[in-house]
Structure formats: structure tokens, C-alpha cells
Scaffold this motif. Structure first.
Motif, short mmCIF file in Angstrom:
data_model
loop_
_atom_site.label_atom_id
_atom_site.label_comp_id
_atom_site.label_asym_id
_atom_site.label_seq_id
_atom_site.Cartn_x
_atom_site.Cartn_y
_atom_site.Cartn_z
N ILE A 42 0.88 -1.18 0.00
CA ILE A 42 0.00 0.00 0.00
C ILE A 42 0.91 1.22 0.00
O ILE A 42 1.61 1.48 0.97
CB ILE A 42 -0.95 0.00 1.22
N GLY A 50 -8.55 4.91 3.73
CA GLY A 50 -7.75 3.70 3.57
C GLY A 50 -8.26 2.51 4.36
O GLY A 50 -7.73 1.41 4.23
N PRO A 53 -10.70 -1.74 1.70
CA PRO A 53 -9.84 -2.32 0.66
C PRO A 53 -10.45 -2.07 -0.72
O PRO A 53 -11.60 -1.59 -0.81
CB PRO A 53 -9.87 -3.82 1.00
N GLU A 63 -4.50 -0.23 -7.57
CA GLU A 63 -3.55 -0.41 -6.48
C GLU A 63 -2.33 -1.21 -6.94
O GLU A 63 -1.19 -0.93 -6.55
CB GLU A 63 -4.23 -1.11 -5.30
N PHE A 89 -1.15 -7.46 -0.09
CA PHE A 89 -1.98 -6.30 0.22
C PHE A 89 -2.81 -6.58 1.47
O PHE A 89 -2.96 -5.70 2.34
CB PHE A 89 -2.90 -5.98 -0.96
N GLU A 92 -0.84 -6.06 4.86
CA GLU A 92 -0.58 -4.65 5.16
C GLU A 92 -1.88 -3.93 5.50
O GLU A 92 -1.94 -3.12 6.43
CB GLU A 92 0.13 -3.97 3.98
N TRP A 93 -2.93 -4.23 4.74
CA TRP A 93 -4.24 -3.61 5.01
C TRP A 93 -4.75 -4.02 6.38
O TRP A 93 -5.23 -3.17 7.16
CB TRP A 93 -5.24 -4.02 3.92
N ARG A 96 -2.96 -2.22 9.16
CA ARG A 96 -3.41 -0.84 9.31
C ARG A 96 -4.82 -0.77 9.89
O ARG A 96 -5.11 0.10 10.74
CB ARG A 96 -3.36 -0.12 7.97
#
Length: 348
Positions: A42, A50, A53, A63, A89, A92-93, A96
């Protein structure tokens, strides 16, 4: 303290302990993100939008196209398909999103306890500091990601990674300490100045060790010497001084692994000594119940450390053992902070 205030304190402490648990999960998600090389998937920091997704094929492709502009894709993952990208992805998503959820839990809890008038005046400043530390940790996280989004950088900087990790642990310890103050009465504590000093020494040394653990991850230092007990057949490898100055001790993968191993042995010895001294202390039932935790956890941690390094060239085993190694490291830190809180220094 009346019973109503005691109940309020316990409720606030349990809320904080939920936060401690969520911080530990967040750190482990960060470990998975690092070990699966997902951290640069990301490429933008969008604190609000954010949270969602990509929701359709066009958004996923957008993306993916952004990721294709990174040096990591060009030089490391150039063979990635969209399906491969979705995998990195996700981690990391999720990392976060969990951080956002952690913030929501703290904010909602804070609002609820304000409404219930559960906070004493002296709690307000520590809570403000707690929120500040959380915000700083989020900012450090983005600085870390940004360090890997520059040309010719394939991964996030190992120093930034270590800073992010240690800041998370400071937040964890601060929150835990705050909870202990409301849960552990003074009559459950023991007085032993020497043992308290030794405990603090071990905790500080553990923070150095945890920093080098982050350096190990950031530098991919495990696979350069996936052997034990020697380092590629040598006790003192000739390539320990490949770099000059401070960089040799923080950026030389061989030296970093050598120091990390050495500190592990030193910590184990110190905790064995600590346990022998602690076994002589029998005046507190609480202390007697928890004094075995540091020894058990450090021995388990050494075993997991060996398994992590010898399996480091195998990606799926590295993720499994690496995350377990990180989890036990946090439990060891928690156990040491716990016993440190229960031990008081004698009054001057």
C-alpha cells in the motif's frame, strides 16, 4: 478506597488490558507483514478512506499499478500476478485496519469512562500521554513505510523498522503499567532492592535485544547464517567487521546476528541468576505465582530463536517460527515488567 472506586478502577484496568492484548496482536501482524514482504504493497497513507480495501477489479488493478512503480516490485517481485499482490496487500491492510480498531477501542472506552465518571483526576494526564504515544506510533509507521518507497530501496529501512517496533513496545509497557497501578494493591508487593535493580537491568538489556531482533528482520540477517550453534561453521566469523564504525554494528547482517545470539545467551544467564535470587523470596503469594514466568519464557524463546534462524531460508517456516519468536519475546517483556512492578525498593 471504597468499593465503588475499586470497581471503577478494575473496569478501567480491564479496558487497558484489552488494549495491551490488541497492541500485542498489532505487533504480531506487523511481524507477519514484514516476513511476507507485504509492507510496501500500500503506497499511500489514507487514515480515513484507507480503511476500505479495493472493492472491484478496477480498484484492485489501480492499487497493483501503484505497487508496480516501487523498486520492490521491479527488482524483487516482478513476477507477481494480481493474485500474489492481493495476498501481500491483505496483510498490510489488516495491519493498518487493526491499528484503527485499536484507536477506536481506546476512544470509545475513554468516552464511556468519562461519562461514567470513572477517571480520577490523576488519571487524565497519563491517558493523554497514552493517546499521544498511540498517535506517534502511527506516524512512525508511515515514516517506516515511506523509507522503502524511494528508488532503489526494496524494503523498509531496518532502523525505521526497529524504531516502529520499539515504539510499539513502549506503548505496550506504558499501558500495562497503568493497568497494574489499578489492579495490584501494595500488600501484594515485596521489598527487595537488589532484585528490583537486577530486574530493571534485564528489562533494559531485553530492549536492546529486541532492537537487534528488529535489525535481524529488517536486514534479512537470518538467511545469511542459518546454522546453529556456530555461524556458518565459525564461532567468530571473519566477516564480522565488513563495515566501518557504527554501521558495522547496526547494518552488518553477520554482526547483527552475532550480537543477537550473544545477547540471547547473556539474558538467559541473567534470568537464571534472577530466578535463583527470586526463589528465596516467599513473602508474597502473587510474586510466588509469577516468578517462574521469565525463566520459562526465556528458555522457550531461545529454542524458538534457534528454530527461526535455522529455518530462515524456508519462507513459510520463517513466518511461522518468526511470529512465534516475536510473540514469546513480548510475553517475556510483559512477565518482566509484571515482576518489576511487584518488587519495591526499600524506603530510604
Amino acid at each position: 478506597m471504597n468499593k465503588l472506586q475499586q470497581r471503577s478502577n478494575r473496569a478501567v484496568a480491564y479496558w487497558l488490558l484489552i488494549g495491551v492484548g490488541m497492541i500485542m496482536v498489532q505487533v504480531l501482524l506487523g511481524g507477519i507483514t514484514r516476513l511476507t514482504e507485504s509492507g510496501l504493497s500500500i503506497t499511500e497513507w489514507k487514515p480515513i478512506t484507507g480503511a476500505l480495501p479495493p472493492l472491484n477489479d478496477a480498484q484492485w488493478q489501480l492499487e497493483f499499478d501503484k505497487y508496480k512503480n516501487t523498486s520492490q516490485f521491479k527488482y524483487v517481485h516482478s513476477g507477481f500476478t494480481l493474485s500474489d499482490f492481493k495476498f501481500i496487500f491483505f496483510w498490510e491492510w489488516f495491519h493498518r485496519v487493526w491499528a484503527r480498531l485499536l484507536g477506536v477501542v481506546f476512544i470509545i472506552g475513554f468516552g464511556y469512562f468519562i461519562w461514567k465518571k470513572s477517571f480520577k483526576r490523576e488519571m487524565i494526564l497519563p491517558l493523554v500521554i497514552l493517546f499521544f504515544l498511540g498517535a506517534v506510533q502511527g506516524a512512525i509507521g508511515w515514516v517506516m513505510v515511506a523509507s522503502g518507497l524511494v528508488p532503489e530501496k526494496y524494503f523498509v529501512g531496518h532502523v525505521q523498522l526497529a524504531t516502529h517496533f520499539i515504539a510499539a513496545l513502549i506503548l505496550l509497557v506504558y499501558t500495562l503499567w497503568f493497568a497494574f497501578k489499578m489492579l495490584i494493591p501494595e500488600n501484594k508487593m515485596i521489598v527487595n532492592g537488589g532484585l528490583k535493580t537486577l530486574t530493571l537491568t534485564i528489562i533494559l538489556l531485553l530492549f536492546v535485544q529486541l532492537t537487534y531482533g528488529a535489525f535481524m528482520a529488517g536486514l534479512h540477517a537470518g538467511p545469511v547464517a542459518p546454522t546453529w550453534p556456530t555461524i556458518n561453521g565459525e564461532w567468530f566469523p571473519h566477516y564480522l567487521f565488513n563495515k566501518e564504525g557504527l554501521e558495522n554494528y547496526t547494518g552488518n547482517a553477520y554482526m547483527v546476528q552475532f550480537i543477537h545470539r550473544g545477547l540471547a545467551y547473556l539474558l538467559t544467564i541473567l534470568i537464571i541468576i534472577w530466578f535463583v535470587k527470586a526463589s528465596r523470596q516467599t513473602s508474597s503469594s502473587l510474586f510466588n505465582q509469577i516468578k517462574w514466568l521469565p525463566l520459562l519464557l526465556v528458555l522457550l524463546q531461545v529454542v524458538l530463536g534457534v528454530l527461526t534462524v535455522v529455518n530462515s531460508p524456508i519462507s513459510n517456516k520463517l513466518v511461522m517460527y518468526g511470529v512465534l519468536h516475536q510473540a514469546v519475546a513480548m510475553l517475556l517483556l510483559v512477565s518482566l515488567v509484571w515482576v518489576y512492578y511487584v518488587i519495591k525498593a526499600p524506603k530510604a
